[in-house]
Design an enzyme around this catalytic site. Sequence first.
Site, PDB file in Angstrom:
ATOM      1  CG  HIS A 159     -23.219-128.992  74.148  1.00 33.57           C
ATOM      2  ND1 HIS A 159     -24.154-130.003  74.121  1.00 33.57           N
ATOM      3  CD2 HIS A 159     -22.010-129.607  74.108  1.00 33.57           C
ATOM      4  CE1 HIS A 159     -23.546-131.182  74.070  1.00 33.57           C
ATOM      5  NE2 HIS A 159     -22.242-130.965  74.065  1.00 33.57           N
ATOM      6  CB  CYS A 246     -29.915-132.042  71.497  1.00 34.48           C
ATOM      7  SG  CYS A 246     -29.453-130.736  72.624  1.00 34.48           S
TER       8      CYS A 246
END
Length: 252
Positions: A159, A246
């Site tokens: 990401h 996250c």
Amino acid sequence: MFALTRRPSPQMQACERTFVDELPIDYELACRQHGNYCQVLSSVGLSVQTLDANLELPDCAFVEDPAIVLDEAAILTSMGADSRVAELKTIATELEKVRRVLPIHRPARLEGGDVLRVGRTLLVGISSRTNEAGALALADLARPYGYLVKTVKVTGSLHLKTACTALPDNRLLVNPNWIDISQLGDYDLIAVPTDEPWGANTLPVSNQIIMPAAHQQTQGLLADLGFDLRPIDISEFAKAEGGVTCLSLVFS
């Protein structure tokens, strides 16, 4: 401010991995590390809610990916990994209590780990989990609230926020080898030490920065810049390609 978290799954060993090798995950240690993470969130002034739902889903602890929580609305993502689509419903149910929830639909694909908010700009990583259609869908939903979407090519990490996060003063901490920094010309960039390529994933809360304890060179760099650091051990989540951003959805 609030932080929404979700307990790790007993099936965590089966989580999705893209840029890391599969290593054994100590589930009991992961649970202890998650509890410590929640305590750190509380210590920096966040009200923490931990969900117990979806524990059968290996990646469920990574609650950042199913949604982007803006001041005015929550964007429910479309998830780039098919195995994670089932995580969306529980997150949507929780966010509906505090925000209007706006969904993104496939074939547009977007995960929250690819969206970095800097002021009223949303930097969106075009990655293995997020496509151009996902970035356009987010732009359409966020534009009425005054947000601008800019895309950044991600080449070396799962990401965008693996390789780029915003510091409390809106400078960007980056790994320039994993993203196209030419697309970040409007920002003051600080590169992580080359020996710590995973060091760019940090979680700022007010003037404090939560970050992995393993990245000691990066800690030294940020301490020298005058930031208040909250290092924490997340070794088992790193094996699952996860970082400190996250594991929570943080919003006011």
